[in-house]
Design a protein around this motif. Structure first.
Motif, PDB file in Angstrom:
ATOM      1  N   TRP A   1       0.857  -1.188   0.000  1.00 15.93           N
ATOM      2  CA  TRP A   1       0.000   0.000   0.000  1.00 15.93           C
ATOM      3  C   TRP A   1       0.890   1.233   0.000  1.00 15.93           C
ATOM      4  O   TRP A   1       1.515   1.560   1.007  1.00 15.93           O
ATOM      5  N   VAL A   2       0.965   1.907  -1.162  1.00 18.02           N
ATOM      6  CA  VAL A   2       1.826   3.086  -1.264  1.00 18.02           C
ATOM      7  C   VAL A   2       1.096   4.319  -0.729  1.00 18.02           C
ATOM      8  O   VAL A   2       1.718   5.247  -0.218  1.00 18.02           O
ATOM      9  N   ALA A   3      -0.252   4.320  -0.870  1.00 20.46           N
ATOM     10  CA  ALA A   3      -1.096   5.487  -0.544  1.00 20.46           C
ATOM     11  C   ALA A   3      -0.974   6.598  -1.580  1.00 20.46           C
ATOM     12  O   ALA A   3      -1.328   7.739  -1.326  1.00 20.46           O
ATOM     13  N   SER A   4      -0.458   6.254  -2.764  1.00 18.16           N
ATOM     14  CA  SER A   4      -0.615   7.075  -3.975  1.00 18.16           C
ATOM     15  C   SER A   4      -1.284   6.124  -4.966  1.00 18.16           C
ATOM     16  O   SER A   4      -0.666   5.139  -5.374  1.00 18.16           O
ATOM     17  N   MET A   5      -2.510   6.435  -5.344  1.00 16.66           N
ATOM     18  CA  MET A   5      -3.213   5.530  -6.260  1.00 16.66           C
ATOM     19  C   MET A   5      -2.406   5.287  -7.530  1.00 16.66           C
ATOM     20  O   MET A   5      -2.334   4.160  -8.024  1.00 16.66           O
ATOM     21  N   VAL A   6      -1.800   6.330  -8.061  1.00 16.72           N
ATOM     22  CA  VAL A   6      -0.996   6.153  -9.286  1.00 16.72           C
ATOM     23  C   VAL A   6       0.076   5.087  -9.111  1.00 16.72           C
ATOM     24  O   VAL A   6       0.284   4.272 -10.005  1.00 16.72           O
ATOM     25  N   ALA A   7       0.765   5.124  -7.983  1.00 19.34           N
ATOM     26  CA  ALA A   7       1.864   4.175  -7.780  1.00 19.34           C
ATOM     27  C   ALA A   7       1.319   2.766  -7.570  1.00 19.34           C
ATOM     28  O   ALA A   7       1.873   1.790  -8.094  1.00 19.34           O
ATOM     29  N   ASP A   8       0.220   2.656  -6.819  1.00 19.43           N
ATOM     30  CA  ASP A   8      -0.371   1.326  -6.616  1.00 19.43           C
ATOM     31  C   ASP A   8      -0.907   0.754  -7.935  1.00 19.43           C
ATOM     32  O   ASP A   8      -0.715  -0.419  -8.234  1.00 19.43           O
ATOM     33  N   VAL A   9      -1.567   1.607  -8.719  1.00 18.00           N
ATOM     34  CA  VAL A   9      -2.090   1.124 -10.002  1.00 18.00           C
ATOM     35  C   VAL A   9      -0.927   0.784 -10.951  1.00 18.00           C
ATOM     36  O   VAL A   9      -0.990  -0.201 -11.682  1.00 18.00           O
ATOM     37  N   HIS A  10       0.126   1.574 -10.878  1.00 15.36           N
ATOM     38  CA  HIS A  10       1.250   1.295 -11.781  1.00 15.36           C
ATOM     39  C   HIS A  10       1.904  -0.058 -11.454  1.00 15.36           C
ATOM     40  O   HIS A  10       2.303  -0.792 -12.356  1.00 15.36           O
ATOM     41  N   ARG A  11       1.987  -0.369 -10.165  1.00 14.22           N
ATOM     42  CA  ARG A  11       2.526  -1.688  -9.806  1.00 14.22           C
ATOM     43  C   ARG A  11       1.621  -2.791 -10.359  1.00 14.22           C
ATOM     44  O   ARG A  11       2.099  -3.802 -10.894  1.00 14.22           O
ATOM     45  N   ILE A  12       0.310  -2.580 -10.250  1.00 18.74           N
ATOM     46  CA  ILE A  12      -0.641  -3.590 -10.723  1.00 18.74           C
ATOM     47  C   ILE A  12      -0.547  -3.747 -12.244  1.00 18.74           C
ATOM     48  O   ILE A  12      -0.609  -4.857 -12.777  1.00 18.74           O
ATOM     49  N   LEU A  13      -0.353  -2.626 -12.940  1.00 19.72           N
ATOM     50  CA  LEU A  13      -0.198  -2.695 -14.395  1.00 19.72           C
ATOM     51  C   LEU A  13       1.089  -3.443 -14.760  1.00 19.72           C
ATOM     52  O   LEU A  13       1.181  -4.097 -15.792  1.00 19.72           O
ATOM     53  N   THR A  14       2.072  -3.352 -13.889  1.00 23.46           N
ATOM     54  CA  THR A  14       3.374  -3.951 -14.179  1.00 23.46           C
ATOM     55  C   THR A  14       3.408  -5.442 -13.837  1.00 23.46           C
ATOM     56  O   THR A  14       3.935  -6.247 -14.596  1.00 23.46           O
ATOM     57  N   ARG A  15       2.806  -5.811 -12.677  1.00 25.32           N
ATOM     58  CA  ARG A  15       2.939  -7.221 -12.287  1.00 25.32           C
ATOM     59  C   ARG A  15       1.652  -7.838 -11.731  1.00 25.32           C
ATOM     60  O   ARG A  15       1.675  -8.934 -11.181  1.00 25.32           O
ATOM     61  N   GLY A  16       0.534  -7.138 -11.884  1.00 25.97           N
ATOM     62  CA  GLY A  16      -0.732  -7.673 -11.401  1.00 25.97           C
ATOM     63  C   GLY A  16      -0.993  -7.288  -9.963  1.00 25.97           C
ATOM     64  O   GLY A  16      -0.128  -6.748  -9.277  1.00 25.97           O
ATOM     65  N   GLY A  17      -2.213  -7.572  -9.503  1.00 26.08           N
ATOM     66  CA  GLY A  17      -2.602  -7.229  -8.144  1.00 26.08           C
ATOM     67  C   GLY A  17      -4.021  -6.710  -8.123  1.00 26.08           C
ATOM     68  O   GLY A  17      -4.636  -6.495  -9.173  1.00 26.08           O
ATOM     69  N   ILE A  18      -4.548  -6.527  -6.924  1.00 19.48           N
ATOM     70  CA  ILE A  18      -5.866  -5.910  -6.789  1.00 19.48           C
ATOM     71  C   ILE A  18      -5.736  -4.716  -5.856  1.00 19.48           C
ATOM     72  O   ILE A  18      -5.092  -4.793  -4.807  1.00 19.48           O
ATOM     73  N   PHE A  19      -6.339  -3.588  -6.287  1.00 23.34           N
ATOM     74  CA  PHE A  19      -6.338  -2.342  -5.508  1.00 23.34           C
ATOM     75  C   PHE A  19      -7.762  -2.126  -5.017  1.00 23.34           C
ATOM     76  O   PHE A  19      -8.718  -2.211  -5.792  1.00 23.34           O
ATOM     77  N   ILE A  20      -7.890  -1.864  -3.728  1.00 18.76           N
ATOM     78  CA  ILE A  20      -9.235  -1.661  -3.166  1.00 18.76           C
ATOM     79  C   ILE A  20      -9.265  -0.419  -2.284  1.00 18.76           C
ATOM     80  O   ILE A  20      -8.437  -0.271  -1.382  1.00 18.76           O
ATOM     81  N   TYR A  21     -10.200   0.489  -2.558  1.00 16.91           N
ATOM     82  CA  TYR A  21     -10.569   1.510  -1.568  1.00 16.91           C
ATOM     83  C   TYR A  21     -12.074   1.402  -1.411  1.00 16.91           C
ATOM     84  O   TYR A  21     -12.837   2.001  -2.164  1.00 16.91           O
ATOM     85  N   PRO A  22     -12.525   0.592  -0.439  1.00 17.88           N
ATOM     86  CA  PRO A  22     -13.951   0.265  -0.364  1.00 17.88           C
ATOM     87  C   PRO A  22     -14.764   1.387   0.270  1.00 17.88           C
ATOM     88  O   PRO A  22     -14.202   2.300   0.877  1.00 17.88           O
TER      89      PRO A  22
END
Ligand code: AHG
Ligand code: MN
Ligand code: MN
Length: 339
Positions: free
Chosen positions: A245-266
């Protein structure tokens, strides 16, 4: 690869226009101008304390959040860059209460630009990646002075979306509705160079991104999903999951774009008046378009983000995005529970 074969953002866009007919000259100019503004923001971010860029601006935005100097500076850079080119009908931003009209001295174009000028503000002062997120819509036909109503279009209407992440390198990620492409800033040359074409997000993942400190405020299906991940190899999922959890959506999404993952802000029950933290028009929608274009999925836990008909420019939504099979699973848990 020899440097002569490098594809710059300019060349990429010209080829998209000429060969594929995906974009017209105005949209090409718009993307170039946004990219140029992101270069300026990248420089400002990079100066840090030396450029007097850290700390609070002493003002609040429409959402009642304290603005950092870089929130204000980045917003001004994007406004200035985009006002005069003739490609836009209006702009809107996280940092402005209402849409910003194009001054009458400049010609107006057919597009609307919405942006989060500086995403991850809490990370500016601690030297962790931040970014810029943007979404491009068409101005509805016949609308001469676009106000808030002109912007309230579902994410499926976006003609382009992207973000820049100011990390150890500056990377621009772009979709024009035909795949996702990444460009790395060559700092010496000052241009964005194509470094990834048709990027895809793996359908499966063992990595999740969420702010766990809110766990006591979550609804039942969220707790169920995360409990199952945390149970690891001996739990119902039969494997261990890792968390970031970086707490910058851009950085979290960029990691997911690079190697997969799920980002959640419920959605959570901390403040029942807020259906989530992230904003639909300039965070959830552009990221959802990028993630879907990369083969991932993006929902509110109940519905597809891109199908939401916005009611307000600054409206908030719960966000679940990334690797398809995980997003579908947690969405199914929410639907089953009728939450
Ligand atoms: P912004 O800096 O544009 O207001 O956005 C911050 C957002 C997003 O980038 C991030 O994922 C989230 O806020 C972090 O929230 P927490 O501080 O609650 O973890
Ligand atoms: Mn943000
Ligand atoms: Mn922001």
């Amino acid at each position: 690869m020899p440097s002569t074969s490098r594809v710059s953002l300019t060349r990429f866009l010209i080829e998209q226009q000429r060969e594929k007919g995906h974009i017209n000259g105005d949209l090409r100019l718009l993307i170039e101008v946004v990219a140029r503004a992101c270069k300026r923001i990248s420089i400002a971010v990079g100066k840090g304390a030396l450029g007097n860029m850290l700390g609070s601006a002493g003002t609040e935005n429409v959402q009642g959040e304290v603005q950092k100097k870089l929130d204000v500076v980045s917003n001004e850079i994007l406004l200035e860059a985009n006002e005069w080119g003739g490609h836009l009908a209006a702009l809107a931003s996280e940092e402005m209460d209402d849409p910003h009209p194009i001054p009458h001295r400049y010609p107006k174009g057919e597009y609307l630009l919405v942006f989060d000028p500086l995403d991850g503000s809490s990370n500016i002062d601690v030297n962790i990646s931040v970014g810029t997120i943007f979404s491009v819509l068409r101005c509805p036909e016949g609308v001469k002075e676009p106000g808030e109503a002109a912007f309230l279009q579902p994410g499926t209407k976006q003609v382009a979306a992207g973000y820049a992440v100011y990390g150890s390198s500056t990377v621009l990620v772009l979709t024009l509705g035909d795949g996702v492409h990444t460009f790395t800033l060559d700092r010496e040359q000052g241009s964005f160079i194509l470094t990834g074409s048709n990027v895809t997000i793996p359908e499966d993942t063992s990595e999740f991104a969420i702010n766990m400190s809110n766990i006591r405020h979550w609804e039942a299906p969220m707790k169920r999903y995360i409990d199952e991940l945390l149970a690891g190899r001996t739990g119902p999922r039969g494997r261990d999951f890792n968390m970031r959890w970086v707490a910058s959506m851009v950085a979290d999404v960029h990691r997911i774009l690079t190697r997969g993952g799920i980002f959640i802000y419920p959605r959570d029950l901390k403040d029942p008046s807020k259906p989530g933290k992230l904003r639909l028009m300039y965070e959830a929608n552009p990221m959802a378009m990028i993630v879907e274009q990369a083969g991932g999925a993006a929902t509110t836990g109940l519905e597809r983000i891109l199908d939401i008909l916005p009611q307000q420019l600054h409206q908030r939504v719960p966000v679940f995005l990334g690797s398809k099979n995980e997003v579908e699973r947690v969405t199914a848990y929410h639907r089953e529970s009728g939450a």
